[in-house]
Write a protein that holds these residues in place. Structure first.
Motif, PDB file in Angstrom:
ATOM      1  N   SER A 129      13.218   2.509 -67.363  1.00 17.52           N
ATOM      2  CA  SER A 129      14.543   2.851 -66.852  1.00 17.52           C
ATOM      3  C   SER A 129      15.216   3.765 -67.867  1.00 17.52           C
ATOM      4  O   SER A 129      15.362   3.394 -69.036  1.00 17.52           O
ATOM      5  CB  SER A 129      15.377   1.588 -66.651  1.00 17.52           C
ATOM      6  N   GLY A 165      10.501  10.259 -66.381  1.00 19.31           N
ATOM      7  CA  GLY A 165       9.863   9.989 -67.660  1.00 19.31           C
ATOM      8  C   GLY A 165      10.041  11.044 -68.732  1.00 19.31           C
ATOM      9  O   GLY A 165       9.243  11.117 -69.676  1.00 19.31           O
ATOM     10  N   ASP A 183       4.375   2.962 -74.733  1.00 19.71           N
ATOM     11  CA  ASP A 183       5.533   2.363 -74.070  1.00 19.71           C
ATOM     12  C   ASP A 183       5.814   0.973 -74.615  1.00 19.71           C
ATOM     13  O   ASP A 183       5.099   0.470 -75.502  1.00 19.71           O
ATOM     14  CB  ASP A 183       5.353   2.362 -72.545  1.00 19.71           C
ATOM     15  N   GLU A 236       6.740   3.379 -66.616  1.00 17.65           N
ATOM     16  CA  GLU A 236       7.537   2.367 -65.927  1.00 17.65           C
ATOM     17  C   GLU A 236       8.714   2.041 -66.831  1.00 17.65           C
ATOM     18  O   GLU A 236       8.718   1.066 -67.570  1.00 17.65           O
ATOM     19  CB  GLU A 236       6.689   1.130 -65.637  1.00 17.65           C
ATOM     20  N   SER A 260      13.017  -0.817 -72.276  1.00 19.17           N
ATOM     21  CA  SER A 260      11.896  -0.077 -71.690  1.00 19.17           C
ATOM     22  C   SER A 260      12.047   1.419 -71.888  1.00 19.17           C
ATOM     23  O   SER A 260      11.072   2.171 -71.802  1.00 19.17           O
ATOM     24  CB  SER A 260      11.771  -0.398 -70.190  1.00 19.17           C
ATOM     25  N   LYS A 306      14.495   9.768 -64.591  1.00 16.64           N
ATOM     26  CA  LYS A 306      13.654   8.889 -63.773  1.00 16.64           C
ATOM     27  C   LYS A 306      12.200   9.360 -63.721  1.00 16.64           C
ATOM     28  O   LYS A 306      11.322   8.605 -63.311  1.00 16.64           O
ATOM     29  CB  LYS A 306      14.219   8.783 -62.360  1.00 16.64           C
ATOM     30  N   ARG A 315       5.305  -1.784 -73.425  1.00 11.45           N
ATOM     31  CA  ARG A 315       4.247  -2.754 -73.107  1.00 11.45           C
ATOM     32  C   ARG A 315       3.023  -2.556 -73.989  1.00 11.45           C
ATOM     33  O   ARG A 315       2.025  -3.267 -73.850  1.00 11.45           O
ATOM     34  CB  ARG A 315       3.864  -2.620 -71.639  1.00 11.45           C
ATOM     35  N   LYS A 348      15.393  -3.640 -69.092  1.00 15.63           N
ATOM     36  CA  LYS A 348      15.433  -2.231 -68.698  1.00 15.63           C
ATOM     37  C   LYS A 348      15.847  -1.352 -69.871  1.00 15.63           C
ATOM     38  O   LYS A 348      15.309  -0.261 -70.082  1.00 15.63           O
ATOM     39  CB  LYS A 348      16.395  -2.038 -67.523  1.00 15.63           C
ATOM     40  N   PRO A 396       2.611   8.379 -65.323  1.00 16.47           N
ATOM     41  CA  PRO A 396       3.965   7.896 -65.040  1.00 16.47           C
ATOM     42  C   PRO A 396       4.347   6.686 -65.888  1.00 16.47           C
ATOM     43  O   PRO A 396       3.552   5.765 -66.086  1.00 16.47           O
ATOM     44  CB  PRO A 396       3.901   7.531 -63.548  1.00 16.47           C
TER      45      PRO A 396
END
Length: 345
Positions: free
Chosen positions: A133, A83, A102, A131, A49, A81, A104, A46, A129
């Motif tokens: 935290s 973004g 991001d 993903e 991320s 939350k 990923r 988290k 959006p």
């Protein structure tokens, strides 16, 4: 150089180990038990991320391209939350396009939410959006010299740097910028632009701005990084979200870069078509004062200028050109008005 292998530093290293086991850490004392995520409250997946890459492509006629380039890349930190991403402002000045990458590896379209020249900070948001935290904003005022910190850029845990706060003091830049109580860290981290400065509790304490030779104020000088404290964002966050800028009158801006050289302020650059350029200030001039007030440092110059009212005020510069002194009256502007704006349609 400050000692980095004290027992307190080893404890911090072991705490940070819980936040990212792939980070190369200094040695630590064998008699100190290693914490885990249940005791630190930090989940590594988290945590990382929240760290994203911010890419910006400047407008074709961007005035800032001469000094900042047309293609810019740095780091942003997700702070809510929905973004919202906090980054350093020079990445997105005159941006025609912003993209967020991001953790990923997805490249997502983004947009500029707000920019503040006074602090040097900016907000962007992914249109798609995220993903992620968010990292909470910490209390940067409590960060003191010798405190351990973690510097994280968009390289994630593979490129994180353990560092130590080596100074808390004001900072001035020749782009008419003054920051009170900046955070200076060492050893220096690469990929510093927008990098997250993280405290032991996992909160965000600062945003990366520069790499420099003199992170320490007194000799011996050591290289390091300068971070903008997150505390300067808190009073203006609502304004930036609502209107894209801080409320109230803008500071007067002249468009003159003056460096401190042997107790004098040497003009090293004049922004083309800016107020100082139009008034006839030249590179090579020496700024002796503002009106009848002598100035010998960037901080003195800026405070004298800003003390004469809001943007639009006339600023009388006392300059030396060759062996002749002269007065030049510069009508200041809001710096934001100087930059090109992305077309709205």
């Amino acid at each position: 150089m400050l000692p980095l292998h004290s027992r307190s530093w080893r404890r911090a290293s072991r705490w940070l180990l819980a936040a990212g086991s792939a980070i190369a850490l200094p040695a630590f004392a064998a008699d100190e038990p290693a914490p885990d995520s249940s005791t630190t409250g930090i989940d590594a997946e988290k945590f990382f991320s929240a760290i994203v890459k911010v890419r910006a492509h400047a407008l074709p006629d961007a005035r800032s391209a001469a000094t900042l380039g047309s293609e810019r890349e740095g780091t942003g930190t997700v702070i809510d939350k929905d973004g919202l991403i906090l980054t350093i402002g020079y990445l997105i000045i005159e941006a025609a396009e912003v993209n967020i990458v991001d953790d990923r590896g997805r490249s997502l379209p983004g947009r500029v939410v707000g920019y503040d020249h006074v602090s040097g900070l900016a907000l962007v948001r992914s249109i798609v959006p995220l993903e992620a935290s968010p990292l909470p904003l910490g209390d940067s005022a409590r960060l003191a010299e010798s405190d351990p910190v973690l510097i994280v850029n968009h390289g994630g845990r593979e490129d994180a740097t353990l560092a130590q706060v080596v100074s808390r003091r004001s900072f001035t830049g020749n782009w008419e910028y003054l920051l009170d109580n900046a955070i200076f860290t060492s050893p220096p981290a690469l990929n510093w632009s927008g990098a997250a400065l993280v405290g032991k509790d996992g909160s965000l304490l600062g945003v990366g701005s520069l790499i420099l030779r003199d992170a320490t104020e007194a000799d011996p000088h050591v290289p390091g990084n300068m971070f903008v404290p997150v505390d300067v964002l808190k009073p203006i966050l609502t304004d930036l979200l609502r209107t894209g800028q801080r409320a109230g009158p803008a500071q007067p801006w002249l468009g003159v870069s003056a460096d401190e050289v042997q107790g004098r302020l040497l003009v090293t650059r004049v922004s083309p078509e800016g107020p100082a350029d139009r008034a006839g200030v030249h590179s090579g001039d020496i700024i002796l004062g503002v009106g009848s007030d002598a100035v010998h440092s960037q901080a003195e110059l800026y405070r004298k200028i800003w003390g004469r009212g809001a943007a639009g005020s006339e600023i009388p510069l006392h300059i030396l050109r060759g062996d002749a002194e002269r007065e030049v009256l510069v009508r200041s502007i809001d710096r934001g008005k100087y930059f090109r704006q992305k077309p709205t349609s």
